[in-house]
Write a protein that holds these residues in place. Sequence first.
Motif, PDB file in Angstrom:
ATOM      1  N   ARG A  24       0.723  -1.120  -0.012  1.00 43.48           N
ATOM      2  CA  ARG A  24       0.123   0.088   0.123  1.00 43.48           C
ATOM      3  C   ARG A  24       0.948   1.419   0.022  1.00 43.48           C
ATOM      4  O   ARG A  24       0.399   2.227  -0.582  1.00 43.48           O
ATOM      5  CB  ARG A  24      -0.972   0.020   1.252  1.00 43.48           C
ATOM      6  N   ALA A  25       1.910   1.222   0.789  1.00 36.96           N
ATOM      7  CA  ALA A  25       2.986   2.529   0.647  1.00 36.96           C
ATOM      8  C   ALA A  25       3.394   2.830  -0.665  1.00 36.96           C
ATOM      9  O   ALA A  25       3.505   3.848  -1.093  1.00 36.96           O
ATOM     10  CB  ALA A  25       3.928   2.201   1.782  1.00 36.96           C
ATOM     11  N   HIS A  47       0.466   4.422  -3.066  1.00 40.50           N
ATOM     12  CA  HIS A  47       0.662   5.766  -2.642  1.00 40.50           C
ATOM     13  C   HIS A  47       1.973   6.666  -2.823  1.00 40.50           C
ATOM     14  O   HIS A  47       1.994   7.617  -2.503  1.00 40.50           O
ATOM     15  CB  HIS A  47      -0.031   5.859  -1.267  1.00 40.50           C
ATOM     16  N   ARG A  82      -5.803   8.934   0.860  1.00 40.72           N
ATOM     17  CA  ARG A  82      -5.424   8.531   2.133  1.00 40.72           C
ATOM     18  C   ARG A  82      -5.114   9.697   2.858  1.00 40.72           C
ATOM     19  O   ARG A  82      -5.400  10.905   2.497  1.00 40.72           O
ATOM     20  CB  ARG A  82      -4.202   7.705   1.920  1.00 40.72           C
ATOM     21  N   LEU A 109      -1.252   5.750   6.355  1.00 37.68           N
ATOM     22  CA  LEU A 109      -1.499   4.916   5.952  1.00 37.68           C
ATOM     23  C   LEU A 109      -2.548   3.899   6.647  1.00 37.68           C
ATOM     24  O   LEU A 109      -3.558   3.493   6.300  1.00 37.68           O
ATOM     25  CB  LEU A 109      -0.663   3.905   5.554  1.00 37.68           C
ATOM     26  N   THR A 133      -5.722   5.308   7.555  1.00 36.68           N
ATOM     27  CA  THR A 133      -6.935   5.444   6.437  1.00 36.68           C
ATOM     28  C   THR A 133      -7.456   4.125   6.322  1.00 36.68           C
ATOM     29  O   THR A 133      -8.765   4.090   6.068  1.00 36.68           O
ATOM     30  CB  THR A 133      -5.887   5.861   5.279  1.00 36.68           C
ATOM     31  N   GLU A 134      -6.546   2.848   6.344  1.00 38.42           N
ATOM     32  CA  GLU A 134      -7.138   1.479   5.838  1.00 38.42           C
ATOM     33  C   GLU A 134      -7.302   0.581   6.776  1.00 38.42           C
ATOM     34  O   GLU A 134      -8.033  -0.613   6.503  1.00 38.42           O
ATOM     35  CB  GLU A 134      -6.182   1.232   4.752  1.00 38.42           C
ATOM     36  N   LYS A 139      -2.799  11.933   5.108  1.00 35.77           N
ATOM     37  CA  LYS A 139      -1.495  12.164   5.245  1.00 35.77           C
ATOM     38  C   LYS A 139      -1.113  12.868   6.633  1.00 35.77           C
ATOM     39  O   LYS A 139      -1.812  13.731   7.192  1.00 35.77           O
ATOM     40  CB  LYS A 139      -0.991  13.197   4.383  1.00 35.77           C
ATOM     41  N   THR A 187       3.811   5.437   7.536  1.00 34.99           N
ATOM     42  CA  THR A 187       3.117   4.520   7.803  1.00 34.99           C
ATOM     43  C   THR A 187       1.820   4.743   8.503  1.00 34.99           C
ATOM     44  O   THR A 187       0.841   3.968   8.442  1.00 34.99           O
ATOM     45  CB  THR A 187       3.983   3.339   8.489  1.00 34.99           C
TER      46      THR A 187
END
Length: 777
Positions: A328-329, A332, A397, A341, A344-345, A399, A338
């Motif tokens: 995922r990183a 994006h 996402r 992220l 967000t998820e 930040k 991290t």
Amino acid sequence: LLLTPPTRRSRRQTISAMRNSDTSSDFEDDVGYGGFCWECSEHSGSRGWSWWFGWGACPCHAGWKGACCDISMEAVDGGFSDWGPQGDCDAACGYGMATKTRTCDNPKPKNGGRPCLGAYTEAEKCYLGPCADGGPLYGLADVIAAESSVFSANVKFTVNDLWEKGICYIMQQSDKISAAFYNSIGSSVMYEGVNFVRGFKWWGMGSVGDLFLGERWVKPIAGEVIDIVPYTAVTGFNYGFPFMDDFFTARTSPTWEDDEGHDFAIGMLTSSLENADTTCLTHGLEPRFPFDHDLLMKAAWDGFTWFDYHELKYASNGDFGYHLVNQRAAEHDNTMDTLGLLMTETVFSVHLTYDSAKDEFELDLTDMEAYVPLDGYAPLGGKATFIFDNSKGTYGRLKTTSITFGGVTYTEADFAEDAQVYNAELDKYETVKEAEADNRWIGWRFAEKCIMASLLGQTNLILHVKGLHLELAAAFQGVTISAFTNNVDHPLRRLLDQFTHRSVQATNGNFDLLFEHKAAEFSLAPLSYSEQLKMIDWYIREKPLSMATLSMDKFAEERNMAQFSEKPSTGQDGRPTKFFWRWHYRAAKAQEMYVDMINCWVDQNYAGDWNAMLTTPEVIDWWDKMKTYLPSMAQAVSQDSDWISGGALTQESLTRVVSTIMTWVSHIHEDVGHSAAYVVYNPVHTPMMVPADGIGVPLNSFAFNTNAYRTFVFLERAKLLEEPASFWFNPTESDKVCYTTMQDTYRGWGQTDDAFSECGETGFYSCVEAVETSVSS
């Protein structure tokens, strides 16, 4: 002699009885030196007797010993010697542990007396100064050598030592890296008992296992009474906090839920921890490993025989989460942020609030700063802010814009890969990334990892253990069984059965393990069990839980996050226009699904006549008991009266309460328990325990955390999408359509809605097929 009662006997009697009867009358009570009798010829001059031989062993009765059975043989209990001197620190630098020992010889146990009870070893923190060079970190060769030594002929302990003296004793007698291997071997033995309950195939038995399955679902037994009691009534442990008298469970599991294997496994672990010193598991930082994911997986999993960390169906404890973060990183185009992220998820977003004036999202964990961490580990707490960034990914996402920890605030300028850091003790590193490559977290990266550990602790301890187990699940099962004990075929009882399944069993034993035997210290948060109880107590007093605020609409309103619970539209540039709160979107849809099922159930069983159901004595009794034994119900009455109809039993209040509980004990329990453990937590990206010096990964805390997760979290239990039990439905099964429609809806989301279908190997949540029906693990 063998038949003679154990009375005192004179030496003459004993000798006379032992000599030939035709000469005993000539024998005088004359005993020579050293217990030998002179020969008869010297006294009578006629018979020519030889000298007497030495005394043989005399078979005495119980309680007596000695040549004449005249010495009492009372049992002597063992006593400990004084503690020996403190040993050397087991670390080469930084924090470690120094141990001292004592022996059971003051006195030694005799004549069946009790052996010494208590720890044979004690460990204390020691500190040898900072590891400015990164410290001694162990590698693959060390792991292989340590595991080989387990089978060496030089092993100095037995299996009984493991159970009687504890793992810390074993660690002192062997290579300290071997402790993880012994841990895995031991958890393999426990795993079978904890996991294989009625209705589940024993993997190791192949097709033969089918013969022993039995029925997964057994109909409740009418008339069986179950006592609802405070938690203090089911444990001998003094928790020291009054809240254990204010929350309720059942005294025992119902008889139709088998628990022999579970009881055996819990009992075995309890006996091994009862008198053992366990401080080495988390209180010692050494040995430590580098940020090498594959090496850590091997070290924590070798020796466990049921499956490995690649088998997602059962557990990974870091494997999938590690790879998902990397993936995922990269998507994006930001490998440094991290925290943003994960907020967000993952389920971590449950802790977000939104400040509309600043148009920023906030994470505030400063309440956790009041609690003292385990020696050598970083404290918990901190806060962070985030803004929405829609430049990458389907939904964009969050930040990270600031991180505050330990009195220092870091901002976006600090987060760049090449941003320089200054630390007087760490001037060898110019950037955070350079230090991380050398297996050390410094600066804002260290603060970020500490906040992640705090997020795991908050999710594990407050949402999962306190919210679901302590406050909801066990009492919910106890009340439901009690209220419907004389009418197990009542429609509401049948509806609730799968959502109460095994909740008492899963809660009672685990509370003793977590706090009485301190498993909480390596499975929930880097705090001592007493500090964890203190934290739970604070939240209960200062932030009491209301059933209303657990409902998804209220939950979002309280955090000013309701606008983010729907999938966002896209702007002219094709990018999402606002943040997508994926966690809440999923939970809200699950609650709506349960509302539909409840309404369908009443339609099928009462032709839609809610009053006919609400006026039955069993439902009235159930509602009254819910308000009595679930404090969150009473809190809702006083705090959110409109939501719960002022406490009255109505269609609205029952639907809201039941749909809320169903959502939390099934869908959300999966999020805060299972998915948080096997696709969010990993020791490299989202550590649970961060060393205060930021160096490496302490092996023992990680290995024992792995054991706790794979043994007590990843259990074979009933799943929401499995074939339902026939006794849940009325004789014509007209209401079965309500349950199967719920299943079809949930299953469909798992196939077509990316908020659900991105799961397991491809997302940070469990797939719908894995969701349990209840808090049964």
